[in-house]
Design an enzyme around this catalytic site. Sequence first.
Site, PDB file in Angstrom:
ATOM      1  N   ARG A   1       0.887  -1.176   0.000  1.00 59.19           N
ATOM      2  CA  ARG A   1       0.000   0.000   0.000  1.00 59.19           C
ATOM      3  C   ARG A   1       0.913   1.211   0.000  1.00 59.19           C
ATOM      4  O   ARG A   1       1.503   1.546   1.025  1.00 59.19           O
ATOM      5  CB  ARG A   1      -0.895  -0.029   1.251  1.00 59.19           C
ATOM      6  CG  ARG A   1      -2.052   0.949   1.206  1.00 59.19           C
ATOM      7  CD  ARG A   1      -2.744   1.064   2.557  1.00 59.19           C
ATOM      8  NE  ARG A   1      -2.028   1.985   3.422  1.00 59.19           N
ATOM      9  CZ  ARG A   1      -2.196   2.077   4.753  1.00 59.19           C
ATOM     10  NH1 ARG A   1      -3.049   1.285   5.368  1.00 59.19           N
ATOM     11  NH2 ARG A   1      -1.506   2.941   5.466  1.00 59.19           N
TER      12      ARG A   1
ATOM     13  N   HIS B   1      -3.860   4.941   4.199  1.00 63.72           N
ATOM     14  CA  HIS B   1      -5.048   4.110   3.974  1.00 63.72           C
ATOM     15  C   HIS B   1      -6.016   4.802   3.015  1.00 63.72           C
ATOM     16  O   HIS B   1      -6.526   4.201   2.078  1.00 63.72           O
ATOM     17  CB  HIS B   1      -5.744   3.808   5.310  1.00 63.72           C
ATOM     18  CG  HIS B   1      -7.045   3.099   5.145  1.00 63.72           C
ATOM     19  ND1 HIS B   1      -7.127   1.777   4.766  1.00 63.72           N
ATOM     20  CD2 HIS B   1      -8.332   3.531   5.267  1.00 63.72           C
ATOM     21  CE1 HIS B   1      -8.406   1.414   4.681  1.00 63.72           C
ATOM     22  NE2 HIS B   1      -9.147   2.476   4.985  1.00 63.72           N
TER      23      HIS B   1
ATOM     24  N   TYR C   1       1.861   6.180  11.583  1.00 67.08           N
ATOM     25  CA  TYR C   1       2.079   4.941  12.327  1.00 67.08           C
ATOM     26  C   TYR C   1       3.136   4.071  11.642  1.00 67.08           C
ATOM     27  O   TYR C   1       3.621   3.117  12.216  1.00 67.08           O
ATOM     28  CB  TYR C   1       0.760   4.154  12.492  1.00 67.08           C
ATOM     29  CG  TYR C   1      -0.077   4.112  11.222  1.00 67.08           C
ATOM     30  CD1 TYR C   1       0.230   3.218  10.197  1.00 67.08           C
ATOM     31  CD2 TYR C   1      -1.129   4.998  11.028  1.00 67.08           C
ATOM     32  CE1 TYR C   1      -0.505   3.197   9.029  1.00 67.08           C
ATOM     33  CE2 TYR C   1      -1.876   4.983   9.861  1.00 67.08           C
ATOM     34  CZ  TYR C   1      -1.558   4.079   8.866  1.00 67.08           C
ATOM     35  OH  TYR C   1      -2.281   4.063   7.698  1.00 67.08           O
TER      36      TYR C   1
HETATM   37  C1  LIG Z   1     -16.981  -4.893   8.823  1.00 69.56           C
HETATM   38  C2  LIG Z   1     -16.163  -3.640   8.744  1.00 69.56           C
HETATM   39  N1  LIG Z   1     -15.317  -3.326   9.752  1.00 69.56           N
HETATM   40  C3  LIG Z   1     -14.567  -2.219   9.659  1.00 69.56           C
HETATM   41  C4  LIG Z   1     -14.646  -1.388   8.571  1.00 69.56           C
HETATM   42  C5  LIG Z   1     -13.783  -0.145   8.469  1.00 69.56           C
HETATM   43  N2  LIG Z   1     -12.662  -0.418   7.573  1.00 69.56           N
HETATM   44  C6  LIG Z   1     -12.701  -0.027   6.279  1.00 69.56           C
HETATM   45  S1  LIG Z   1     -11.326  -0.461   5.446  1.00 69.56           S
HETATM   46  C7  LIG Z   1     -10.640  -1.188   6.814  1.00 69.56           C
HETATM   47  C8  LIG Z   1      -9.274  -1.813   6.760  1.00 69.56           C
HETATM   48  C9  LIG Z   1      -9.233  -3.026   5.918  1.00 69.56           C
HETATM   49  O1  LIG Z   1      -7.895  -3.448   5.778  1.00 69.56           O
HETATM   50  P1  LIG Z   1      -7.522  -4.548   4.720  1.00 69.56           P
HETATM   51  O2  LIG Z   1      -8.591  -5.566   4.646  1.00 69.56           O
HETATM   52  O3  LIG Z   1      -6.151  -5.032   4.997  1.00 69.56           O
HETATM   53  O4  LIG Z   1      -7.594  -3.772   3.332  1.00 69.56           O
HETATM   54  P2  LIG Z   1      -6.638  -2.589   2.816  1.00 69.56           P
HETATM   55  O5  LIG Z   1      -7.376  -1.315   3.105  1.00 69.56           O
HETATM   56  O6  LIG Z   1      -5.350  -2.686   3.540  1.00 69.56           O
HETATM   57  O7  LIG Z   1      -6.486  -2.807   1.384  1.00 69.56           O
HETATM   58  C10 LIG Z   1     -11.498  -1.068   7.910  1.00 69.56           C
HETATM   59  C11 LIG Z   1     -11.188  -1.576   9.257  1.00 69.56           C
HETATM   60  C12 LIG Z   1     -15.559  -1.751   7.537  1.00 69.56           C
HETATM   61  N3  LIG Z   1     -15.687  -1.028   6.427  1.00 69.56           N
HETATM   62  N4  LIG Z   1     -16.284  -2.886   7.649  1.00 69.56           N
END
Ligand SMILES: Cc1ncc(C[n+]2csc(CCOP(=O)(O)OP(=O)(O)O)c2C)c(N)n1
Length: 332
Positions: free
Chosen positions: A245, A249, A257
């Site tokens: 990434r 985010h 972080y």
């Molecule tokens: C069920 C749920 N929990 C929390 C969130 C908030 N949220 C959105 S993206 C994210 C991080 C996801 O990380 P990852 O799966 O590693 O994907 P990346 O963004 O790193 O590609 C979170 C916690 C959400 N959208 N849905």
Amino acid sequence: MFDYKSVGLEASDLKTMYKWMDLGRKIDERMWLLNRAGKIPFVISCQGQEATQIGMAYAMAEGDISSPYYRDLAFVTYMGMTPLDSMLAAFGKRDDINSGGKQMPSHFSKREKGILSQSSPVGTQILHAVGAALALKMDNKPNIAMATVGEGSSNQGDFHEGLNFAGVHDLPFICVIENNKYAISVPNELQYGAEKLSDRAIGYGMHGEHVDGNDPIAMYKAMKEARTRALNGEGATLIEAMCTRMTAHSSDDDDKYRTQDERDALKSLDCNLKFKTFLLEEGIIDEQWLEAIESEHKELVNKATKEAEKAPYPSPEETYTHVYEEGSLNNA
Ligand SMILES: Cc1ncc(C[n+]2csc(CCOP(=O)(O)OP(=O)(O)O)c2C)c(N)n1
Ligand SMILES: [Mg+2]
């Protein structure tokens, strides 16, 4: 890079793959500029994941169904969402094909290209794709359904339920974990205890692959083989693609972080830069070719941006359309 000839690719395929990687990157970069200029509210980036995304897309075929996640801009662009489709969504305009300008951007969908619509709770897309795979199997279609998911989201219950069901029924399903090593601010070592997420495949009775997602050729190979197995009735595959990434985010996140060393190293992990360097060194492309595609993409992105910026917003009367069951407000 993986030996492209051994997987049936030619130099011209690699050029095509790089073109799509570059277009995804250029749309994404423009969105950051628009966000920082206060013109669009939110960006969530594909930067650093284009090799994974174009590698897998290149192995797919007409009629396949995909249930991508919010980082898959390069993937959905290859699958048929135009730069204008993406810009209309980014600007929240009426003609946004995903939601008419109501949902956050990057909740991709395009019915005629087999891209299912997305929900915001992460992981739900897996269940949708597994359902589509069951339908494909019941209808004896020569196609697969696939879902992508971040490694953080792969710890949701939906992942287990979806993959277990796909394993039980030997569905023509492929799940790709785009492991970019962070779930917002949470690093891998605090997300899961396993060494490789692809090892989970054994628990679901399916094939597992751990792939260098910075190599689009390796990714293409893994996806192509998974697709072939699925169509041969050999069931589902779980692919874990290791990628990066490159941005925070989202446009609303400050990624302090990560240590300074880690942030300094991001540029050297850029999959587009790596693939470009490889293609130049192999003599498959030259500077002139690069300049031509870069100016072509700049023009495409400029045109889409201008058109989306000029386009109308949804009207207030549209506020509740497709939100509640039609007529339910009147009945309340
Ligand atoms: C069920 C749920 N929990 C929390 C969130 C908030 N949220 C959105 S993206 C994210 C991080 C996801 O990380 P990852 O799966 O590693 O994907 P990346 O963004 O790193 O590609 C979170 C916690 C959400 N959208 N849905
Ligand atoms: Mg992640």
